[in-house]
Design a protein around this motif. Structure first.
Motif, mmCIF file in Angstrom:
data_model
loop_
_atom_site.group_PDB
_atom_site.id
_atom_site.type_symbol
_atom_site.label_atom_id
_atom_site.label_comp_id
_atom_site.label_asym_id
_atom_site.label_seq_id
_atom_site.Cartn_x
_atom_site.Cartn_y
_atom_site.Cartn_z
ATOM 1 N N UNK A 1 0.868 -1.183 0.000
ATOM 2 C CA UNK A 1 0.000 0.000 0.000
ATOM 3 C C UNK A 1 0.898 1.224 0.000
ATOM 4 N N UNK A 2 0.907 1.938 -1.109
ATOM 5 C CA UNK A 2 1.772 3.111 -1.261
ATOM 6 C C UNK A 2 0.958 4.368 -1.001
ATOM 7 N N UNK A 3 1.332 5.109 0.036
ATOM 8 C CA UNK A 3 0.646 6.350 0.388
ATOM 9 C C UNK A 3 1.388 7.554 -0.154
ATOM 10 N N UNK A 4 0.637 8.443 -0.772
ATOM 11 C CA UNK A 4 1.146 9.742 -1.184
ATOM 12 C C UNK A 4 0.690 10.734 -0.118
ATOM 13 N N UNK A 5 1.635 11.372 0.540
ATOM 14 C CA UNK A 5 1.332 12.251 1.671
ATOM 15 C C UNK A 5 1.383 13.715 1.267
ATOM 16 N N UNK A 6 0.211 14.306 1.100
ATOM 17 C CA UNK A 6 0.116 15.728 0.830
ATOM 18 C C UNK A 6 0.664 16.129 -0.525
ATOM 19 N N UNK A 7 0.282 17.305 -0.965
ATOM 20 C CA UNK A 7 0.690 17.819 -2.264
ATOM 21 C C UNK A 7 1.066 19.285 -2.144
ATOM 22 N N UNK A 8 2.018 19.688 -2.932
ATOM 23 C CA UNK A 8 2.312 21.108 -3.054
ATOM 24 C C UNK A 8 1.260 21.723 -3.962
ATOM 25 N N UNK A 9 0.976 23.014 -3.808
ATOM 26 C CA UNK A 9 -0.030 23.646 -4.677
ATOM 27 C C UNK A 9 0.310 23.544 -6.169
ATOM 28 N N UNK A 10 1.579 23.403 -6.479
ATOM 29 C CA UNK A 10 2.009 23.348 -7.884
ATOM 30 C C UNK A 10 2.073 21.929 -8.433
ATOM 31 N N UNK A 11 1.700 20.934 -7.636
ATOM 32 C CA UNK A 11 1.774 19.540 -8.067
ATOM 33 C C UNK A 11 0.827 19.275 -9.229
ATOM 34 N N UNK A 12 1.340 18.644 -10.261
ATOM 35 C CA UNK A 12 0.534 18.239 -11.407
ATOM 36 C C UNK A 12 -0.040 16.855 -11.098
ATOM 37 N N UNK A 13 -1.288 16.821 -10.679
ATOM 38 C CA UNK A 13 -1.916 15.567 -10.247
ATOM 39 C C UNK A 13 -1.978 14.559 -11.387
ATOM 40 N N UNK A 14 -2.254 15.012 -12.577
ATOM 41 C CA UNK A 14 -2.322 14.091 -13.721
ATOM 42 C C UNK A 14 -0.971 13.395 -13.932
ATOM 43 N N UNK A 15 0.119 14.129 -13.815
ATOM 44 C CA UNK A 15 1.454 13.543 -13.974
ATOM 45 C C UNK A 15 1.752 12.551 -12.852
ATOM 46 N N UNK A 16 1.336 12.883 -11.635
ATOM 47 C CA UNK A 16 1.529 11.976 -10.495
ATOM 48 C C UNK A 16 0.757 10.682 -10.736
ATOM 49 N N UNK A 17 -0.461 10.801 -11.222
ATOM 50 C CA UNK A 17 -1.277 9.615 -11.499
ATOM 51 C C UNK A 17 -0.634 8.736 -12.564
ATOM 52 N N UNK A 18 -0.052 9.361 -13.561
ATOM 53 C CA UNK A 18 0.626 8.603 -14.615
ATOM 54 C C UNK A 18 1.776 7.780 -14.030
ATOM 55 N N UNK A 19 2.546 8.394 -13.151
ATOM 56 C CA UNK A 19 3.663 7.688 -12.512
ATOM 57 C C UNK A 19 3.148 6.563 -11.621
ATOM 58 N N UNK A 20 2.107 6.829 -10.831
ATOM 59 C CA UNK A 20 1.539 5.788 -9.971
ATOM 60 C C UNK A 20 1.024 4.614 -10.793
ATOM 61 N N UNK A 21 0.389 4.912 -11.925
ATOM 62 C CA UNK A 21 -0.064 3.839 -12.827
ATOM 63 C C UNK A 21 1.112 3.020 -13.331
ATOM 64 N N UNK A 22 2.194 3.684 -13.705
ATOM 65 C CA UNK A 22 3.390 2.984 -14.171
ATOM 66 C C UNK A 22 3.958 2.084 -13.072
ATOM 67 N N UNK A 23 4.022 2.619 -11.847
ATOM 68 C CA UNK A 23 4.562 1.835 -10.732
ATOM 69 C C UNK A 23 3.693 0.607 -10.451
ATOM 70 N N UNK A 24 2.384 0.758 -10.570
ATOM 71 C CA UNK A 24 1.501 -0.403 -10.399
ATOM 72 C C UNK A 24 1.722 -1.409 -11.518
ATOM 73 N N UNK A 25 1.811 -0.929 -12.733
ATOM 74 C CA UNK A 25 2.026 -1.819 -13.882
ATOM 75 C C UNK A 25 3.344 -2.579 -13.739
ATOM 76 N N UNK A 26 4.356 -1.915 -13.194
ATOM 77 C CA UNK A 26 5.662 -2.539 -12.974
ATOM 78 C C UNK A 26 5.673 -3.407 -11.708
ATOM 79 N N UNK A 27 4.553 -3.459 -11.014
ATOM 80 C CA UNK A 27 4.379 -4.221 -9.779
ATOM 81 C C UNK A 27 5.322 -3.764 -8.668
ATOM 82 N N UNK A 28 5.638 -2.474 -8.671
ATOM 83 C CA UNK A 28 6.452 -1.905 -7.602
ATOM 84 C C UNK A 28 5.573 -1.435 -6.452
ATOM 85 N N UNK A 29 4.302 -1.142 -6.762
ATOM 86 C CA UNK A 29 3.328 -0.816 -5.718
ATOM 87 C C UNK A 29 2.060 -1.621 -5.974
#
Length: 76
Positions: free
Chosen positions: A18-46
């Motif tokens: 279970x990978x938790x993302x803790x808080x976001x900066x106001x400038x965080x690009x949520x779509x880009x973060x989601x893309x990375x999280x999807x990649x990490x799941x696909x790679x079975x790292x999370x």
């Protein structure tokens, strides 16, 4: 991605269940973060994805792109 890779090494895990993302900066690009999280799941790292210290608007944006499995609210 860098934080996840560092956690995998320090924990000596192949997958973080279970990978938790803790808080976001106001400038965080949520779509880009989601893309990375999807990649990490696909790679079975999370396994599952959790969010902590986010507001309702941020949650709604995340839910457009990925499945959120756990939420830790601001008041626990």
């Amino acid at each position: 991605r860098i934080a996840c890779e560092k956690s995998l090494r320090s924990l000596r895990f192949e997958t973080i269940p279970l990978y938790f993302l803790h808080g976001l900066l106001p400038t965080t690009n949520i779509e880009a973060v989601c893309e990375i999280l999807n990649e990490l799941q696909h790679e079975q790292k999370i396994g599952f994805i959790g969010l902590s210290n986010i507001n309702l608007n941020q949650l709604k944006i995340f839910q457009r792109y990925i499945k959120i499995d756990a939420i830790q609210n601001r008041f626990n």
